[in-house]
Scaffold this motif. Structure first.
Motif, PDB file in Angstrom:
ATOM      1  N   SER A   1       0.829  -1.208   0.000  1.00  0.00           N
ATOM      2  CA  SER A   1       0.000   0.000   0.000  1.00  0.00           C
ATOM      3  C   SER A   1       0.863   1.258   0.000  1.00  0.00           C
ATOM      4  O   SER A   1       0.438   2.324  -0.418  1.00  0.00           O
ATOM      5  N   PHE A   2       2.090   1.092   0.482  1.00  0.00           N
ATOM      6  CA  PHE A   2       2.993   2.231   0.575  1.00  0.00           C
ATOM      7  C   PHE A   2       3.934   2.306  -0.635  1.00  0.00           C
ATOM      8  O   PHE A   2       4.570   3.327  -0.863  1.00  0.00           O
TER       9      PHE A   2
ATOM     10  N   ARG B   1       2.555   8.930   6.359  1.00  0.00           N
ATOM     11  CA  ARG B   1       2.993   8.901   4.954  1.00  0.00           C
ATOM     12  C   ARG B   1       2.246   7.820   4.171  1.00  0.00           C
ATOM     13  O   ARG B   1       1.861   7.996   3.026  1.00  0.00           O
ATOM     14  N   ARG B   2       2.038   6.693   4.843  1.00  0.00           N
ATOM     15  CA  ARG B   2       1.330   5.573   4.212  1.00  0.00           C
ATOM     16  C   ARG B   2      -0.121   5.961   3.897  1.00  0.00           C
ATOM     17  O   ARG B   2      -0.620   5.726   2.802  1.00  0.00           O
TER      18      ARG B   2
ATOM     19  N   VAL C   1      -0.333   8.076   0.826  1.00  0.00           N
ATOM     20  CA  VAL C   1      -0.212   7.331  -0.431  1.00  0.00           C
ATOM     21  C   VAL C   1      -1.525   6.603  -0.738  1.00  0.00           C
ATOM     22  O   VAL C   1      -2.030   6.646  -1.863  1.00  0.00           O
TER      23      VAL C   1
ATOM     24  N   TYR D   1       5.478   7.059   9.777  1.00  0.00           N
ATOM     25  CA  TYR D   1       5.337   6.112   8.659  1.00  0.00           C
ATOM     26  C   TYR D   1       3.854   5.974   8.300  1.00  0.00           C
ATOM     27  O   TYR D   1       3.479   5.995   7.122  1.00  0.00           O
TER      28      TYR D   1
END
Lengths: 308, 308
Positions: free
Chosen positions: A159-160, B262-263, B266, B259
């Motif tokens: 997903s990232f 940021r994930r 996206v 994290y």
């Protein structure tokens, strides 16, 4: 239990394209494996295909693999009553290879409803690349029922990392064999009872249960020789061409590499815990099960020693 | 296009358990939404259920939501020929809430084969928790065909976070409604053509295509009112009880939180790119599509401003 004689040193010819192979090239290891497995296990519908894929894999990996790392009593084992038997082989990657280890296991177990046969072919890669691992597993309960788990197991948080999906799953068209298999009227999706195991697969994973019903053994043979064999060879071909070898991965910073190493470790240890540690002791005597599991744990933990 | 009058301020009673709700509590917003959507859209099989779920959600979230953030011409829009129309509403989470925003969209689009109706109800959470987002989507092409996408969208890399799976998916038994739905003979698994979209779901995601065949409209109604309604309410109930609100998440260090942020970013931007940016301009005039997409992009990008 009679310990089997170890095979002669395996073919170590330089890697060559799967498509340009000459069948003669593979004769030595294939015949060895064929003879060993065929003498130890009852005939099986998926047997020939699994042997063929294992031989293709091993021949193509060639000098990337060190000799077998397991003792004779793991390479061949059984329960006390002799109703369940198995074979596990692990070959570590040679220095400089992208392969961490190749695991090959064959299990035949008597169960109250008959017998269950599980064949697994796994290649875990090391941290020289983030390209996917290779996973092929057949679970057969009788001549008309087969579960197939075939995937390029991702090593990044998909997903990232949309680019990772593009590189290994979109651009390789690896979804095609999945589509072909799921079109079979005899196939239904297979869901692992473990939510964790469900979470490790790629979006193109082939996870199907194929049931041909009473009297469907001939149909099953046809499906295995046809769609299943094509899928297995296609996915193996993609893995060999696009994932195997250093320089196959996407770009990674040091932080990302460390994350991947830690992630790989969780995936391996959880998979063993859920799959083997829970089931092998029910199928084999505890000392046998423990011996086999210890060899796999040793292989999975190996990366730790290279960590700071 | 006639702009619809905006709804009166929505109920802002304190959150209460879904199970202890009194139906009267929800009357005001439900009647408002019912009237607004029913006056704008043709009758739909999944309509009543979607309205019910949206009202339950909004009432339970209560004061966690700010008033609607979208202009009238996004809350109600159509193409020039008046054959396709839609409604988008976005309500941001109030300060101190775990909700980033609630998105509700209704689309009715003429297509060569008839019409397609898409209803979406999404709640994205902010970085005060790592508990899953909520996603419900109905895609209906005619009275006998329905695609249902219902999930608690994970916000951590599941292969790396087994505890996260245990907390939100194993211990909540959220796989049960998925099993119930997949048992329906009319249901087959739905696969998004996008490999990226396939990668965002949880291992318990309900992703099914339900087809009742010619003359199956009555059967479809029965399924929607029965198994589909139960699943939607069950998953909503789990989300409200276990995921909504601060203090619902698993423990995170600062690095993990960053994290996750940021994930999330996206996941949101890729989902919009693949789902809306590719499709809305084909269904509506470009200026309408752009206006609607801009509102969603604004909501998705909002988290950025709170980042260092």
């Amino acid at each position: 239990m009679q310990a089997l004689s170890l095979s002669p040193p395996l073919l170590t010819s330089p890697p060559r394209s799967l498509r340009s192979k000459s069948s003669n090239t593979f004769r030595a290891p294939r015949m060895d494996r064929h003879a060993r497995i065929s003498s130890q296990f009852p005939p099986l519908l998926h047997r020939d295909l699994a042997l063929e894929v294992a031989s293709l894999m091993e021949s193509r990996l060639g000098s990337d693999l060190l000799p077998s790392s397991v003792p004779d009593n793991v390479r061949s084992f059984q329960n006390q009553s002799g109703t369940s038997f198995g074979s596990l082989d692990i070959r570590y990657g040679a220095p400089g290879s992208s392969v961490d280890f190749l695991l090959e296991s064959w299990l035949h177990c008597k169960v109250p409803t008959g017998a269950i046969d599980i064949t697994t072919l796994l290649v875990y890669q090391n941290d020289s690349t983030d390209a996917p691992h290779f996973n092929l597993e057949f679970i057969q309960a009788g001549p008309t029922s087969l579960v197939l788990l075939l995937d390029l197991i991702p090593r990044r948080d998909l997903s990232f990392c949309p680019d990772y999906i593009d590189t290994f799953y979109q651009d390789t068209n690896v979804d095609k064999p999945r589509q072909d298999l799921e079109k079979l009227p005899q196939a239904v999706p297979y869901r692992s009872p473990s939510l964790y195991i469900r979470s490790i697969w790629s979006p193109t994973a082939i996870l199907v249960s194929i049931n041909c019903g009473e009297g469907g053994a001939t149909k099953m043979e046809e499906i295995i020789k046809g769609t299943v064999a094509s899928a297995a060879k296609e996915v193996l071909g993609i893995w060999l061409e696009r994932c195997f070898g250093t320089g196959t991965g996407t770009e990674m910073g040091e932080e990302e590499r460390e994350y991947m190493i830690r992630r790989d470790r969780v995936v391996k240890s959880k998979s063993i815990e859920i799959d083997l540690s829970a089931n092998l002791p029910r199928l084999f005597d505890p000392d046998v099960a423990n011996r086999v599991i210890a060899e796999i744990q040793k292989a999975c933990a190996r990366l730790k020693s290279s960590m700071p």
